[in-house]
Motif scaffolding. Structure first.
Motif, PDB file in Angstrom:
ATOM      1  N   ILE A  92      55.495 -88.042  51.435  1.00  0.00           N
ATOM      2  CA  ILE A  92      56.870 -87.729  51.810  1.00  0.00           C
ATOM      3  C   ILE A  92      57.018 -86.241  52.123  1.00  0.00           C
ATOM      4  CG2 ILE A  92      59.211 -87.524  50.844  1.00  0.00           C
ATOM      5  CD1 ILE A  92      58.918 -90.227  49.647  1.00  0.00           C
ATOM      6  N   VAL A  93      56.288 -85.392  51.411  1.00  0.00           N
ATOM      7  CA  VAL A  93      56.355 -83.948  51.654  1.00  0.00           C
ATOM      8  C   VAL A  93      55.927 -83.641  53.085  1.00  0.00           C
ATOM      9  CG1 VAL A  93      55.453 -81.700  50.955  1.00  0.00           C
ATOM     10  CG2 VAL A  93      55.972 -83.439  49.219  1.00  0.00           C
ATOM     11  N   PHE A  94      54.864 -84.260  53.542  1.00  0.00           N
ATOM     12  CA  PHE A  94      54.370 -84.011  54.895  1.00  0.00           C
ATOM     13  C   PHE A  94      55.311 -84.608  55.939  1.00  0.00           C
ATOM     14  CE2 PHE A  94      50.710 -83.102  52.398  1.00  0.00           C
ATOM     15  CZ  PHE A  94      49.939 -82.225  53.137  1.00  0.00           C
ATOM     16  N   VAL A  95      55.921 -85.738  55.629  1.00  0.00           N
ATOM     17  CA  VAL A  95      56.876 -86.330  56.561  1.00  0.00           C
ATOM     18  C   VAL A  95      58.088 -85.420  56.727  1.00  0.00           C
ATOM     19  CG1 VAL A  95      58.423 -88.287  56.933  1.00  0.00           C
ATOM     20  CG2 VAL A  95      56.115 -88.676  56.105  1.00  0.00           C
ATOM     21  N   ALA A  96      58.524 -84.780  55.636  1.00  0.00           N
ATOM     22  CA  ALA A  96      59.658 -83.857  55.716  1.00  0.00           C
ATOM     23  C   ALA A  96      59.333 -82.666  56.607  1.00  0.00           C
ATOM     24  CB  ALA A  96      60.038 -83.388  54.308  1.00  0.00           C
ATOM     25  N   VAL A  97      58.118 -82.122  56.490  1.00  0.00           N
ATOM     26  CA  VAL A  97      57.712 -80.993  57.324  1.00  0.00           C
ATOM     27  C   VAL A  97      57.654 -81.410  58.790  1.00  0.00           C
ATOM     28  CG1 VAL A  97      55.855 -79.342  57.779  1.00  0.00           C
ATOM     29  CG2 VAL A  97      56.470 -79.909  55.420  1.00  0.00           C
ATOM     30  N   GLU A  98      57.100 -82.570  59.061  1.00  0.00           N
ATOM     31  CA  GLU A  98      57.016 -83.038  60.447  1.00  0.00           C
ATOM     32  C   GLU A  98      58.392 -83.349  61.017  1.00  0.00           C
ATOM     33  OE1 GLU A  98      54.357 -86.299  60.220  1.00  0.00           O
ATOM     34  OE2 GLU A  98      52.561 -85.051  59.972  1.00  0.00           O
ATOM     35  N   MET A  99      59.304 -83.820  60.162  1.00  0.00           N
ATOM     36  CA  MET A  99      60.670 -84.067  60.627  1.00  0.00           C
ATOM     37  C   MET A  99      61.343 -82.759  61.033  1.00  0.00           C
ATOM     38  SD  MET A  99      63.906 -85.650  58.554  1.00  0.00           S
ATOM     39  CE  MET A  99      65.547 -85.560  59.276  1.00  0.00           C
ATOM     40  N   ALA A 100      61.095 -81.694  60.255  1.00  0.00           N
ATOM     41  CA  ALA A 100      61.634 -80.385  60.620  1.00  0.00           C
ATOM     42  C   ALA A 100      61.100 -79.946  61.973  1.00  0.00           C
ATOM     43  CB  ALA A 100      61.270 -79.354  59.544  1.00  0.00           C
ATOM     44  N   GLY A 101      59.820 -80.173  62.230  1.00  0.00           N
ATOM     45  CA  GLY A 101      59.247 -79.824  63.526  1.00  0.00           C
ATOM     46  C   GLY A 101      59.853 -80.627  64.662  1.00  0.00           C
ATOM     47  N   GLU A 102      60.153 -81.892  64.417  1.00  0.00           N
ATOM     48  CA  GLU A 102      60.768 -82.714  65.458  1.00  0.00           C
ATOM     49  C   GLU A 102      62.179 -82.224  65.786  1.00  0.00           C
ATOM     50  OE1 GLU A 102      60.636 -86.804  64.480  1.00  0.00           O
ATOM     51  OE2 GLU A 102      58.444 -86.945  64.544  1.00  0.00           O
ATOM     52  N   LEU A 103      62.942 -81.837  64.755  1.00  0.00           N
ATOM     53  CA  LEU A 103      64.285 -81.305  65.009  1.00  0.00           C
ATOM     54  C   LEU A 103      64.221 -80.000  65.802  1.00  0.00           C
ATOM     55  CD1 LEU A 103      65.958 -81.929  61.517  1.00  0.00           C
ATOM     56  CD2 LEU A 103      66.365 -83.188  63.639  1.00  0.00           C
ATOM     57  N   ILE A 104      63.277 -79.134  65.440  1.00  0.00           N
ATOM     58  CA  ILE A 104      63.128 -77.865  66.145  1.00  0.00           C
ATOM     59  C   ILE A 104      62.696 -78.098  67.595  1.00  0.00           C
ATOM     60  CG2 ILE A 104      61.789 -75.728  66.238  1.00  0.00           C
ATOM     61  CD1 ILE A 104      61.668 -75.825  63.182  1.00  0.00           C
ATOM     62  N   GLY A 105      61.701 -78.952  67.787  1.00  0.00           N
ATOM     63  CA  GLY A 105      61.212 -79.225  69.139  1.00  0.00           C
ATOM     64  C   GLY A 105      62.262 -79.850  70.027  1.00  0.00           C
ATOM     65  N   LEU A 106      63.102 -80.710  69.442  1.00  0.00           N
ATOM     66  CA  LEU A 106      64.156 -81.347  70.235  1.00  0.00           C
ATOM     67  C   LEU A 106      65.174 -80.326  70.714  1.00  0.00           C
ATOM     68  CD1 LEU A 106      65.341 -84.034  71.261  1.00  0.00           C
ATOM     69  CD2 LEU A 106      66.603 -84.188  69.101  1.00  0.00           C
ATOM     70  N   GLN A 107      65.541 -79.387  69.854  1.00  0.00           N
ATOM     71  CA  GLN A 107      66.524 -78.378  70.240  1.00  0.00           C
ATOM     72  C   GLN A 107      65.929 -77.326  71.174  1.00  0.00           C
ATOM     73  OE1 GLN A 107      69.813 -78.442  69.553  1.00  0.00           O
ATOM     74  NE2 GLN A 107      69.383 -80.450  68.638  1.00  0.00           N
ATOM     75  N   MET A 108      64.633 -77.104  71.089  1.00  0.00           N
ATOM     76  CA  MET A 108      63.972 -76.133  71.966  1.00  0.00           C
ATOM     77  C   MET A 108      63.743 -76.690  73.362  1.00  0.00           C
ATOM     78  SD  MET A 108      61.143 -74.486  69.367  1.00  0.00           S
ATOM     79  CE  MET A 108      60.214 -73.811  70.745  1.00  0.00           C
ATOM     80  N   GLY A 109      63.897 -77.985  73.536  1.00  0.00           N
ATOM     81  CA  GLY A 109      63.641 -78.601  74.824  1.00  0.00           C
ATOM     82  C   GLY A 109      62.229 -79.109  74.971  1.00  0.00           C
ATOM     83  N   LEU A 228      60.651 -70.146  69.884  1.00  0.00           N
ATOM     84  CA  LEU A 228      59.309 -69.731  69.464  1.00  0.00           C
ATOM     85  C   LEU A 228      59.347 -68.432  68.670  1.00  0.00           C
ATOM     86  CD1 LEU A 228      57.228 -70.567  72.685  1.00  0.00           C
ATOM     87  CD2 LEU A 228      57.294 -71.838  70.529  1.00  0.00           C
ATOM     88  N   LEU A 229      60.228 -67.509  69.081  1.00  0.00           N
ATOM     89  CA  LEU A 229      60.319 -66.224  68.379  1.00  0.00           C
ATOM     90  C   LEU A 229      60.834 -66.420  66.954  1.00  0.00           C
ATOM     91  CD1 LEU A 229      60.197 -63.137  68.356  1.00  0.00           C
ATOM     92  CD2 LEU A 229      62.517 -63.120  69.323  1.00  0.00           C
ATOM     93  N   VAL A 230      61.902 -67.177  66.799  1.00  0.00           N
ATOM     94  CA  VAL A 230      62.465 -67.401  65.461  1.00  0.00           C
ATOM     95  C   VAL A 230      61.507 -68.225  64.610  1.00  0.00           C
ATOM     96  CG1 VAL A 230      64.410 -68.387  64.187  1.00  0.00           C
ATOM     97  CG2 VAL A 230      64.806 -67.215  66.348  1.00  0.00           C
ATOM     98  N   LEU A 231      60.809 -69.181  65.233  1.00  0.00           N
ATOM     99  CA  LEU A 231      59.833 -69.969  64.488  1.00  0.00           C
ATOM    100  C   LEU A 231      58.706 -69.084  63.962  1.00  0.00           C
ATOM    101  CD1 LEU A 231      58.838 -72.769  63.570  1.00  0.00           C
ATOM    102  CD2 LEU A 231      57.684 -72.995  65.787  1.00  0.00           C
ATOM    103  N   ALA A 232      58.241 -68.155  64.794  1.00  0.00           N
ATOM    104  CA  ALA A 232      57.180 -67.244  64.352  1.00  0.00           C
ATOM    105  C   ALA A 232      57.661 -66.335  63.228  1.00  0.00           C
ATOM    106  CB  ALA A 232      56.691 -66.412  65.540  1.00  0.00           C
ATOM    107  N   LEU A 233      58.917 -65.857  63.329  1.00  0.00           N
ATOM    108  CA  LEU A 233      59.461 -65.003  62.275  1.00  0.00           C
ATOM    109  C   LEU A 233      59.729 -65.773  60.980  1.00  0.00           C
ATOM    110  CD1 LEU A 233      62.006 -62.877  64.377  1.00  0.00           C
ATOM    111  CD2 LEU A 233      59.730 -62.193  63.573  1.00  0.00           C
ATOM    112  N   SER A 234      59.951 -67.075  61.089  1.00  0.00           N
ATOM    113  CA  SER A 234      60.261 -67.886  59.903  1.00  0.00           C
ATOM    114  C   SER A 234      59.025 -68.400  59.183  1.00  0.00           C
ATOM    115  CB  SER A 234      61.132 -69.086  60.314  1.00  0.00           C
ATOM    116  OG  SER A 234      62.310 -68.662  60.957  1.00  0.00           O
ATOM    117  N   MET A 235      57.868 -68.349  59.816  1.00  0.00           N
ATOM    118  CA  MET A 235      56.665 -68.910  59.206  1.00  0.00           C
ATOM    119  C   MET A 235      56.349 -68.337  57.829  1.00  0.00           C
ATOM    120  SD  MET A 235      55.644 -71.363  61.007  1.00  0.00           S
ATOM    121  CE  MET A 235      54.121 -71.609  60.107  1.00  0.00           C
TER     122      MET A 235
END
Length: 265
Positions: A92-109, A228-235
């Motif tokens: 479930i921990v990994f699914v939560a991380v991947e879900m966050a990536g899907e939300l980010i990718g969807l908003q980034m286009g 991409l910039l905010v994602l890099a700063l948030s890592m």
């Protein structure tokens, strides 16, 4: 000539069959260990190796039940459920991380940039795939795979092989743990989503001020660059959150196995 009675054969079979079923279920469902890219022979060999080490320590606590009987089958199914439940917690921990990536990718286009995820037998976008790889590396860095193997080894002393199995409260805790997918996924994606929301509002105001501006030609590069910039700063801030999620999952696994909880950093 070596003579083995039926009772001795059943005892030998039970000594290794029931622990192997629990360990094999964990190896098949746990993250990293259960990745489809790992050959089945490697998974089976790892489960057998762990069983050979653990089985002598649980031999005295095994129930005196014929493995080929109906009750023996029930015990076998219970061990499979215990192993699957332990692996499900960490998955479930990994699914939560991947879900966050899907939300980010969807908003980034980047919703169109989709890969096939062999681990979940489905499709996942490129950002979710990237964060999943980062999560896997962080999981290995904090020895999460070794902790998982250590927990399954200790489980035979705190939750021995018997006809009782797990309680209904355990499955309730697992169901409640599922809500972490949405909470942690939103928490991880919130910085990038906030930045993209501000960017989209600014582009909307710019479009109203200059109607002749081609928003489709300008908006996508800007949105992608800001994301991409905010994602890099948030890592750097993702590591503590993910580590906290891993320790929460380990503590839930310990609660299922009645093991004393560890202190989270």
């Amino acid at each position: 000539m070596l003579n083995i009675t039926t009772s001795e054969l059943y005892t030998l079979l039970a000594t290794y069959l029931w622990p192997l079923s629990r360990i094999l279920a964990l190896v098949a469902t746990a993250p990293i260990l259960g990745n489809p890219s790992i050959p089945v022979r490697v998974k089976l060999g790892l489960a057998i190796m762990i069983t050979i080490v653990v089985a002598p320590t649980v031999e005295q606590s095994l129930p005196q039940i014929d493995p080929s009987s109906g009750m023996g089958l029930i015990v076998l199914l219970q061990q499979l459920l215990i192993g699957i439940a332990i692996g499900f917690v960490m998955r479930i921990v990994f699914v939560a991380v991947e879900m966050a990536g899907e939300l980010i990718g969807l908003q980034m286009g980047l919703g169109f940039a989709i890969f096939f995820d062999a681990q979940n037998s489905g499709q996942i976008d490129i950002v979710g795939r990237f964060l999943g790889i980062i999560a896997s590396l962080a999981f290995l860095a904090i020895d999460g795979h070794l902790m998982t193997i250590a927990l399954i080894s200790q489980s035979f002393s705190t939750l021995p092989v018997s006809t009782e199995g797990v309680t209904q409260a355990t499955f309730t805790n697992l169901a409640n743990w599922g809500q972490e997918i949405f909470r942690a996924g939103l928490q991880l994606s919130l910085p990038v989503l906030t930045a993209l929301l501000i960017t989209n509002l600014a582009l909307g105001v710019l479009t109203r001020a200059a109607p002749q501006l081609n928003i489709f030609a300008v908006g996508f590069p800007i949105t992608l660059s800001i994301g991409l910039l905010v994602l890099a700063l948030s890592m750097p801030f993702y590591a503590p959150i993910f580590e906290h999620l891993v320790y929460e999952g380990l503590n839930l696994m310990m609660g299922i196995l009645n093991i004393s909880k560890m202190n989270m950093p």
